[in-house]
Write a protein that holds these residues in place. Structure first.
Motif, PDB file in Angstrom:
ATOM      1  N   SER A  83       2.767  23.660  20.550  1.00 14.52           N
ATOM      2  CA  SER A  83       2.749  22.240  20.880  1.00 14.52           C
ATOM      3  C   SER A  83       4.132  21.636  20.635  1.00 14.52           C
ATOM      4  O   SER A  83       4.612  20.813  21.377  1.00 14.52           O
ATOM      5  N   PHE A  84       4.776  22.094  19.564  1.00 16.14           N
ATOM      6  CA  PHE A  84       6.165  21.687  19.325  1.00 16.14           C
ATOM      7  C   PHE A  84       7.024  21.984  20.533  1.00 16.14           C
ATOM      8  O   PHE A  84       7.691  21.142  21.089  1.00 16.14           O
ATOM      9  N   GLU A 114      -3.386  16.977  19.928  1.00 16.62           N
ATOM     10  CA  GLU A 114      -2.016  17.012  20.438  1.00 16.62           C
ATOM     11  C   GLU A 114      -2.009  17.108  21.955  1.00 16.62           C
ATOM     12  O   GLU A 114      -1.244  16.407  22.639  1.00 16.62           O
ATOM     13  N   GLU A 161      -0.681  14.551  24.776  1.00 17.85           N
ATOM     14  CA  GLU A 161       0.276  14.931  25.819  1.00 17.85           C
ATOM     15  C   GLU A 161      -0.244  14.486  27.189  1.00 17.85           C
ATOM     16  O   GLU A 161       0.502  13.940  28.006  1.00 17.85           O
ATOM     17  N   HIS A 217       8.238   8.293  22.527  1.00 22.02           N
ATOM     18  CA  HIS A 217       7.833   9.691  22.557  1.00 22.02           C
ATOM     19  C   HIS A 217       7.347  10.105  23.938  1.00 22.02           C
ATOM     20  O   HIS A 217       7.546  11.227  24.382  1.00 22.02           O
ATOM     21  N   ILE A 277      10.614  16.888  26.762  1.00 23.84           N
ATOM     22  CA  ILE A 277      11.770  16.044  26.470  1.00 23.84           C
ATOM     23  C   ILE A 277      13.001  16.578  27.189  1.00 23.84           C
ATOM     24  O   ILE A 277      13.765  15.835  27.794  1.00 23.84           O
ATOM     25  N   ASN A 337      13.383  14.917  19.315  1.00 22.84           N
ATOM     26  CA  ASN A 337      13.610  13.522  19.625  1.00 22.84           C
ATOM     27  C   ASN A 337      13.891  12.718  18.358  1.00 22.84           C
ATOM     28  O   ASN A 337      14.747  11.861  18.323  1.00 22.84           O
ATOM     29  N   SER A 341       7.693  12.670  13.687  1.00 27.01           N
ATOM     30  CA  SER A 341       8.395  13.859  13.218  1.00 27.01           C
ATOM     31  C   SER A 341       7.516  15.085  13.412  1.00 27.01           C
ATOM     32  O   SER A 341       7.995  16.175  13.659  1.00 27.01           O
ATOM     33  N   HIS A 342       6.252  14.839  13.369  1.00 27.98           N
ATOM     34  CA  HIS A 342       5.304  15.917  13.524  1.00 27.98           C
ATOM     35  C   HIS A 342       5.222  16.382  14.970  1.00 27.98           C
ATOM     36  O   HIS A 342       5.136  17.569  15.277  1.00 27.98           O
ATOM     37  N   GLN A 343       5.300  15.396  15.881  1.00 26.23           N
ATOM     38  CA  GLN A 343       5.091  15.713  17.284  1.00 26.23           C
ATOM     39  C   GLN A 343       6.341  16.229  17.967  1.00 26.23           C
ATOM     40  O   GLN A 343       6.296  17.173  18.725  1.00 26.23           O
ATOM     41  N   SER A 344       7.460  15.563  17.730  1.00 27.56           N
ATOM     42  CA  SER A 344       8.636  15.926  18.508  1.00 27.56           C
ATOM     43  C   SER A 344       9.869  15.875  17.631  1.00 27.56           C
ATOM     44  O   SER A 344      10.604  14.900  17.624  1.00 27.56           O
ATOM     45  N   PRO A 345      10.081  16.930  16.882  1.00 35.85           N
ATOM     46  CA  PRO A 345      11.195  16.934  15.936  1.00 35.85           C
ATOM     47  C   PRO A 345      12.530  16.710  16.632  1.00 35.85           C
ATOM     48  O   PRO A 345      13.417  16.057  16.103  1.00 35.85           O
ATOM     49  N   THR A 350       6.293  20.080  23.717  1.00 36.26           N
ATOM     50  CA  THR A 350       6.796  18.703  23.644  1.00 36.26           C
ATOM     51  C   THR A 350       8.306  18.711  23.837  1.00 36.26           C
ATOM     52  O   THR A 350       8.869  17.886  24.553  1.00 36.26           O
ATOM     53  N   ASN A 351       8.943  19.682  23.207  1.00 32.36           N
ATOM     54  CA  ASN A 351      10.396  19.792  23.359  1.00 32.36           C
ATOM     55  C   ASN A 351      10.787  19.993  24.800  1.00 32.36           C
ATOM     56  O   ASN A 351      11.755  19.412  25.285  1.00 32.36           O
TER      57      ASN A 351
END
Lengths: 507, 507
Positions: A4-5, B430, B434, B463, A12, B502, B496-500, A8-9
């Protein structure tokens, strides 16, 4: 979480890219696109070649199938190319070409199913269409199209609805489709074409020729049997479960001595541990193969009316086992160093459960593959049950005074799931045994088939129902001779376990 | 085990029956069969009526679909019945009838997919067929059938092979089939029929008319959208998981006070606890719906290019959760009285895990159904994670001196699987989040959409990527104002949990 990380990355990252692209303007974008065209084409071509090669290597029968379709099509084209045939059938030869393309499927069963469905549906709908045509004639010139339209509407609506009935959907879907098609074509075109019977006759013959060509080519040239595929699929699924359990035992309960080596080796086994995942979603494949298999004539080791349904039962149980394994798999990545003391205590029985369940499954897969009696798996099933008892003893004896319950819980969970898996394996054994009876698998002990000195073979036959004791009223029923002491307790236990009713009758 | 018992028994019973029948002789058997005929027919009729009624009640759209097929068919029949149209198209009207029957499917997406596939394939294969026909002419009268045969063979074999490529199989299978069909028909029949271009033109037009009729009727008369079905299916699957977890909590960890009442109530809930089983095998339905959905134009709340793929991701995670639940379900029938002391100790956190995970799933299902932001589920996910920590604390504090480890193991296993399920639920959260970003779900807090005083809403939008901060080089990026202290730590944690990545950019 990791995935999931990263996803999401990547979203982005895509946004970032699109932002930069927006700045560049549409002209530059178009130029970029044109510039990248040759490269894209090259990539597509390379990918295509690679995919084709892989598909062919994975299953060379696919290449054979494509050639068979080409062959059948060329054969029915003769209806056009060869003057004597063309004089006979004329433009109706088109229906033969159409039939071949639509009916020819990968497996013999699917081809037969479609071919027979098409033939029966065409015949019945053709007759009904002619009837409708004559009925409509009775209503005069003005009434005819109205009656015909009404009949077509009603029949099409009713037939479309029957396609929702699951049983019909599974087996006769194509037949119903062709039924509507033929009925509409015959009754509607009959309105304009005069010689309707002649038309129907020509069409039926050419469809018959097309269907027969498909079936003959499909059976005679390197046949692909759905039944055999189902048989192999079920066996290989069981084998995959076995491989997982084998790998898991070594991974989760490593030997304290060769710890280093094991970790090194296990890295390579990781891929092997993923094999079971294909079992999770095998339901649809199995069901469609079983549906096709029942259309197939006897072939190789399978006679007509082979108990294909039993394979579905085994499949259900194998999936149930796979679900447990998936739950087990959640634990494999947890901290392997935690609660080493407790883990070492239950290592022996747990590992035994794993390895015996794995051996039992392997023996069952082999038994299905070779179509021999699955009794070789019985001892492994028994051993795995003994291992459960051993685990229980160990658990009773463990002192928990200084133990950290928090670290113990995941390991206890593994032990508990392994126990469940062992039960699943036993169920799989039962259903494979049932299959071996229904399909009359060969007995492994060749010498002990009829001789009365071998109660083992006789009891097996008794259970399988080839001999009907007591009930017939005659007195030559099987008497349990006790001079082969090694086998009897085992077999008696087995009998009482499997069929209490029959056992009661005997005793 | 029980089922294996009973099935073995029924096999034995069948044998008994067949034995008695064998004794009766074939004549008596035939008489029995004739005698039972009226009863059999009655049974079949009654069953048919019952099935039909049930199918119609389960989904009334099925009845509508059947009527729609009838309507389309009657409409294209006008090509025959109406003299001016018949004069225009002649016998080619047949192809319109054929197209309607073959192309009309239950959902709009499937109909569109088949219709467009058919149209494109007919067009390209028709052109190619004409080309092949002219090429073959160059080889003289003797060479023509040979060249044509060769071309048909090669193209049929190659196209049949491409049908094994998974991507083509999923989306263009029907197109490839029609491609082979049309190419063969045009090139082969062209050998005998003179005016090939006219023939191709007539056929193409009538196929177009048939396809257009299907698509128009399918979209305009009570449309069934594959996309909407997928959307509802995914939501209802999540709901089923929620119901199970809710039921399981009450069943496995009953309140000590109202024990009697709970047991009584739980009997009725047993059926509810089986609902999750349909989730286990939902993969194929979801994938085919997603495949059809991408052909559909925007409809209702779904625009064209709605992120259907994301539903498949959610589906995979939901199934993973269902596998864990299936493992959990193995424990529900175990002795509920065992180790009551230990069970009571972990009851509170375990039950909280169950209920919070269930609430989170219900909130997610609701969020999908109403297409609103899933942030309502976030607090439940957080609560379930707190429950895991509470469970850990309880487990650390439990004294095990007099405990029976054997009885504790299954309960520990339940706790461990529940922890795993909680993680699954978080993953589902999650991916639904998304989806909510990709599909631009409505925000639930209506007032806090743009105002700079609400960092919560802004951070969410950040996000989701609607605002692209920092990267554009301009300075109006979101500044985290700290005067809403209640929200910020929570949201920061969330970000911070979802999209480190960003988050790093921001800081």
């Amino acid at each position: 979480m990791q995935s999931s990380f990263s996803s999401t990355n990547s979203i982005i990252a895509m946004e970032i890219e699109s932002t930069t692209q927006e700045k560049a303007g549409p002209l530059a974008l178009a130029w970029d696109w044109v510039k990248s065209l040759p490269l894209n084409f090259k990539n597509i071509a390379v990918n295509l070649v690679r995919t084709t090669k892989k598909l062919g290597q994975d299953d060379p029968r696919r290449i054979m199938h494509s050639l068979k379709v080409g062959l059948s099509l060329t054969l029915v084209s003769l209806l056009y190319y060869w003057r004597p045939l063309y004089n006979g059938f004329g433009v109706s030869g088109m229906w033969a070409v159409l039939t071949v393309i639509v009916v020819f499927e990968f497996t013999v069963g699917a081809t037969l199913s479609k071919g027979l469905n098409r033939a029966c549906a065409t015949l019945s709908a053709g007759a009904l269409g002619c009837g409708a045509h004559h009925l409509a004639r009775l209503f005069g010139e003005k009434g005819e199209p109205i009656v015909l339209g009404l009949l077509v509407f009603l029949l099409a609506a009713a037939s479309s609805f029957t396609r929702f009935i699951p049983r019909i959907k599974a087996r006769y879907d194509y037949g119903v489709l062709i039924f509507i098609l033929t009925f509409s074509l015959v009754s509607v075109t009959g309105y304009r074409v005069g010689k309707i019977l002649e038309l129907a006759n020509e069409r039926l013959t050419t469809i018959g020729i097309g269907g027969a060509t498909c079936i003959i080519v499909s059976i005679c040239v390197c046949p692909v049997w759905a039944g055999e595929d189902l048989h192999k699929l079920v066996a290989s699924n069981i084998e995959k479960l076995a491989s997982y359990l084998e790998g898991f035992g070594g991974e989760y309960f490593p030997d304290p001595e060769d710890h280093e080596g094991n970790v090194m080796a296990s890295k390579g086994d990781k891929a092997l541990l993923q094999g079971y995942k294909s079992v999770l979603n095998s339901k649809n494949t199995e069901e469609s193969l079983a549906n096709f298999a029942r259309w197939e004539p006897g072939h190789g080791r399978f006679h007509f009316r082979h108990p294909w349904k039993q394979y579905l039962k085994i499949g259900v149980l194998a999936r149930q086992c796979a679900y447990r394994i998936d739950a087990l798999n959640g634990n494999i990545n947890s901290d392997l160093q935690a609660a080493m003391e407790f883990r070492n205590k239950i290592r022996k029985p747990s590992k035994k459960m794993c390895s015996e369940a794995s051996k039992a499954l392997k023996a069952l897969a082999l038994s299905i593959k070779t179509m021999t009696d699955p009794s070789a798996a019985k001892s492994h099933v028994e051993n795995s049950k003994t291992a459960i008892d051993e685990l229980k003893l160990v658990l009773k004896a463990v002192s928990l005074e200084n133990a950290d319950l928090l670290a113990i819980v995941p390991i206890a969970s593994v032990a508990s799931i392994l126990t469940e898996i062992t039960k699943c394996v036993e169920n799989i054994y039962e259903s494979v045994h049932e299959l071996s009876c229904l399909a009359e698998f060969k007995s492994t002990s060749v010498e002990s088939t009829v001789s009365p000195e071998k109660p083992q073979a006789q009891l097996l036959v008794l259970h399988c129902g080839s001999i009907k004791p007591v009930l017939d009223g005659d007195n030559d029923h099987v008497i349990i001779t006790v001079h082969e002491t090694r086998n009897i307790p085992y077999k008696l236990n087995f009998l009482s376990h499997q069929s209490p009713g029959n056992h009661d009758l005997e005793v």
